[in-house]
Design an enzyme around this catalytic site. Structure first.
Site, PDB file in Angstrom:
ATOM      1  N   LYS A   1       1.116  -1.251   0.015  1.00  0.00           N
ATOM      2  CA  LYS A   1      -0.008  -0.256   0.013  1.00  0.00           C
ATOM      3  C   LYS A   1       0.897   1.208   0.004  1.00  0.00           C
ATOM      4  O   LYS A   1       1.646   1.404   0.954  1.00  0.00           O
ATOM      5  CB  LYS A   1      -0.795   0.127   1.151  1.00  0.00           C
ATOM      6  CG  LYS A   1      -1.631   1.250   1.404  1.00  0.00           C
ATOM      7  CD  LYS A   1      -2.583   1.198   2.597  1.00  0.00           C
ATOM      8  CE  LYS A   1      -3.217   2.791   3.005  1.00  0.00           C
ATOM      9  NZ  LYS A   1      -4.140   2.492   4.263  1.00  0.00           N
TER      10      LYS A   1
ATOM     11  N   ASP B   1      -2.734  10.030   3.757  1.00  0.00           N
ATOM     12  CA  ASP B   1      -3.941   9.555   3.858  1.00  0.00           C
ATOM     13  C   ASP B   1      -4.726  10.599   4.743  1.00  0.00           C
ATOM     14  O   ASP B   1      -4.705  10.554   6.133  1.00  0.00           O
ATOM     15  CB  ASP B   1      -4.154   8.220   4.330  1.00  0.00           C
ATOM     16  CG  ASP B   1      -5.545   7.911   4.737  1.00  0.00           C
ATOM     17  OD1 ASP B   1      -6.389   8.312   4.241  1.00  0.00           O
ATOM     18  OD2 ASP B   1      -5.808   6.612   5.650  1.00  0.00           O
TER      19      ASP B   1
ATOM     20  N   LYS C   1     -10.239  12.573   8.626  1.00  0.00           N
ATOM     21  CA  LYS C   1      -9.877  12.184   9.889  1.00  0.00           C
ATOM     22  C   LYS C   1      -9.814  13.505  10.594  1.00  0.00           C
ATOM     23  O   LYS C   1     -10.061  14.465  10.335  1.00  0.00           O
ATOM     24  CB  LYS C   1      -8.322  11.473   9.670  1.00  0.00           C
ATOM     25  CG  LYS C   1      -8.148  10.378   9.074  1.00  0.00           C
ATOM     26  CD  LYS C   1      -7.083   9.991   8.926  1.00  0.00           C
ATOM     27  CE  LYS C   1      -6.668   8.655   8.184  1.00  0.00           C
ATOM     28  NZ  LYS C   1      -7.058   7.564   8.982  1.00  0.00           N
TER      29      LYS C   1
ATOM     30  N   ASP D   1       1.657   6.038   5.588  1.00  0.00           N
ATOM     31  CA  ASP D   1       0.569   5.236   5.131  1.00  0.00           C
ATOM     32  C   ASP D   1       1.287   4.811   3.747  1.00  0.00           C
ATOM     33  O   ASP D   1       0.325   3.965   3.076  1.00  0.00           O
ATOM     34  CB  ASP D   1      -0.693   6.229   4.741  1.00  0.00           C
ATOM     35  CG  ASP D   1      -1.836   5.142   5.008  1.00  0.00           C
ATOM     36  OD1 ASP D   1      -1.624   4.094   5.529  1.00  0.00           O
ATOM     37  OD2 ASP D   1      -2.972   5.473   4.574  1.00  0.00           O
TER      38      ASP D   1
ATOM     39  N   ASP E   1     -12.212   6.735   4.115  1.00  0.00           N
ATOM     40  CA  ASP E   1     -11.094   6.634   4.828  1.00  0.00           C
ATOM     41  C   ASP E   1     -10.597   5.008   4.695  1.00  0.00           C
ATOM     42  O   ASP E   1      -9.550   4.799   5.153  1.00  0.00           O
ATOM     43  CB  ASP E   1     -11.416   7.062   6.150  1.00  0.00           C
ATOM     44  CG  ASP E   1      -9.916   7.118   6.939  1.00  0.00           C
ATOM     45  OD1 ASP E   1      -8.804   7.472   6.272  1.00  0.00           O
ATOM     46  OD2 ASP E   1      -9.920   7.430   7.999  1.00  0.00           O
TER      47      ASP E   1
ATOM     48  N   ARG F   1      -7.617  -0.578   1.027  1.00  0.00           N
ATOM     49  CA  ARG F   1      -8.022  -1.719   0.562  1.00  0.00           C
ATOM     50  C   ARG F   1      -8.638  -1.574  -0.796  1.00  0.00           C
ATOM     51  O   ARG F   1      -8.697  -2.517  -1.774  1.00  0.00           O
ATOM     52  CB  ARG F   1      -9.206  -2.456   1.391  1.00  0.00           C
ATOM     53  CG  ARG F   1     -10.389  -1.255   1.728  1.00  0.00           C
ATOM     54  CD  ARG F   1     -11.115  -1.765   2.981  1.00  0.00           C
ATOM     55  NE  ARG F   1     -10.819  -1.274   4.141  1.00  0.00           N
ATOM     56  CZ  ARG F   1     -11.315  -1.630   5.241  1.00  0.00           C
ATOM     57  NH1 ARG F   1     -12.340  -2.291   5.450  1.00  0.00           N
ATOM     58  NH2 ARG F   1     -10.792  -1.166   6.510  1.00  0.00           N
TER      59      ARG F   1
END
Ligand code: BES
Ligand code: MN
Ligand code: ZN
Length: 499
Positions: free
Chosen positions: A267, A272, A279, A290, A349, A353
């Site tokens: 990833k 992020d 967030k 991230d 968020d 995935r």
């Protein structure tokens, strides 16, 4: 650092410092005993007076007169009976740290991972010595006005005390050097701020590796190409960002061309923010880390190429930012992934995935033997395992056990969590084939994230490492750790040894 092997007797070693082990109990080992005898019982005296007790990592430097060596560095190795690799590592770390605070130029270590010397002990001892050097000499200065430290210590030797050299010693040093450098690279990439370490920056780093190694090649997929490939999941994450996204494919061909590759997917979210599901500000800066899974995928490939392992490995890194804007994907939006499955983006968020989904689909065109993905995927994994172990989920007991063992051996551990229908069911969506989070709560955030990924791996042997808790440290030691490069290198070396 020049790593070398010194086959001279300990008493005749021409090195400014000799690193010698001291155990809490029992007698002196061979090398310290010889030095003790040659210097009028100096170590015995030191021990008798309690100047060194032998606790793991305790360290003392003794000046020596009229000998080929100028100093003796005594380092505590703990209880003789309990001695293990982890004690060796701690002792070595402390001795080398101590030496970096001096002006000495060379040191020779007479520590080993075990009490009896054999080829395996030689390999592990030499390798860990080199790895530890890289670990303690890492310093982040890329964006500071201060210059990087120059270390006076420039030669570090593995002392055999008169035993003949063997190839395992040299192999240990070169493996430790390769793995240690890869870990340094991953820490550096992780530590860089998101305004420097962008997807295109990661491409440049990958390109450096490809231009250095004839067996490494690079392919980069840009956004127009992603559109053609119908990577709707990856594109939905980068939609809000001005910074262009990239899919990086680094291939290493160390094996026969028909040998199926091991695919490593990492990833690479270079920042992020959470996107529209933004967030809170607390520790949001840490979301520059991230991309640590992606950096690890690049670093591991570099290590494998440096090691020259006789296997084929591919590192696939979907790299992008996750930011809010008028173009950003909104909660409830439905996107079509490259696999054809539609996804309801319930929370923007849960972006890792999404980019991994398309990367997992894409990597299957290379017919991989197995796939391992690494991702700072869920905060829930930190709740479950803290900062000690990464989460491991797999559709294969065999692969999971190998990774557990490799993590244990490398001091870069993992803990297996389940997968299964009941968890998979939590991802049900009323409007798409799958939701990107569990719509109805139900907990198990780390497992449901893995279940989501599993929908994109088909029947290929696969494992997922959730490295959210281990990829970086917080607080005053804030910084990337380079995990799980050690674990993955160990695994790949084992795979190569099987051939
Ligand atoms: N990158 C984060 C996970 C993360 C958070 C790692 C904090 C390390 C520290 C990931 O993209 C994320 O935001 N995950 C969400 C998922 C949730 C929306 C289902 C999380 O863990 O909160
Ligand atoms: Mn996120
Ligand atoms: Zn994320």
């Amino acid at each position: 650092m020049k790593f070398s092997i010194s086959t001279a007797k300990v008493t005749e070693t021409k090195s400014s410092c000799l690193i010698l082990p001291i155990f809490e109990d029992g007698q002196l080992n061979k090398a310290p005993k010889l030095i003790d005898a040659a210097n009028g019982g100096i170590i015995t005296d030191f021990r008798r007076n309690g100047d060194i007790k032998g606790k793991v990592g305790q360290c003392r430097i003794l000046p020596i007169q009229n000998k080929p060596y100028k100093r003796v560095v005594l380092v505590g190795c703990g209880k003789y009976e309990e001695y293990s690799e982890s004690q060796y590592k701690k002792a070595m770390t402390s001795a080398l740290k101590k030496l970096t605070s001096t002006n000495h130029k060379s040191a020779t270590s007479f520590l080993a991972v075990g009490h009896k010397s054999n080829k395996k002990v030689d390999y592990r001892s030499a390798r860990i010595m080199a790895e530890v050097w890289h670990q303690i000499s890492y310093e982040y200065t890329a964006t500071n006005s201060k210059k990087a430290k120059r270390f006076d210590l420039i030669r570090l030797s593995f002392g055999t005390n008169g035993r003949k050299r063997n190839p395992e010693m040299k192999k240990g040093l070169s493996h430790g050097n390769a793995i240690g450098s890869a870990i340094q690279k991953v820490r550096y990439l992780g530590d860089l701020p998101a305004n420097v370490c962008t997807p295109s920056f990661l491409v440049k780093e990958a390109r450096k590796i490809a231009s250095k190694h004839s067996k490494v090649s690079l392919k980069v997929v840009n956004e127009p190409e992603m559109k053609k490939l119908k990577m709707g999941a990856l594109l939905s994450v980068t939609a809000g960002s001005v910074e262009p996204s990239r899919l990086i494919i680094l291939s290493y061909q160390g094996g026969k061309s028909k040998q199926k590759p091991i695919a490593i997917v990492g990833k690479g979210v270079t920042f992020d923010s959470g996107g529209i599901s933004i967030k809170s500000g607390h520790k949001m800066d840490e979301m520059k880390f991230d991309m640590c899974g992606g950096a690890a995928a690049i670093g591991i490939l570099q290590a494998v190429a440096d090691l020259g392992l006789p296997i084929n490995v591919m590192s696939i890194v979907p790299a992008c930012e996750n930011l809010p804007s008028g173009n950003a994907t909104k909660p409830g939006d439905i996107v079509t992934s490259m696999s054809g499955q539609t996804i309801e983006v319930l929370n923007t968020d849960a972006e890792g995935r999404l980019i991994l989904a398309d990367a997992l689909t894409y990597c299957q065109r290379f017919k991989p033997k197995l796939i391992i993905d690494m991702a700072t995927l869920t905060g829930a994994c930190i709740v479950a395992l803290g900062h000690h172990l990464s989460g491991l989920m797999s559709n294969s007991d065999d692969l999971a056990n190998k990774l557990l063992a490799a993590g244990e051996a490398a001091g870069d551990g993992t803990w297996r969590l389940p997968l299964g229908k009941k968890y998979m069911h939590q991802l049900k969506s009323n409007f798409a084939d799958v939701g990107n989070i569990s719509g109805g709560g139900g907990g198990a955030g780390t497992v449901t994230a893995a279940c989501f990924l599993q929908k994109f791996v088909n029947d290929i042997e696969w494992a997922h490492l959730d490295i959210a808790g281990v990829a970086w440290l917080e607080g005053s030691n804030k910084g990337a750790t380079g995990r799980p490069v050690a674990l993955m290198s160990e695994f790949l070396i084992q795979e190569a040894n099987k051939l």
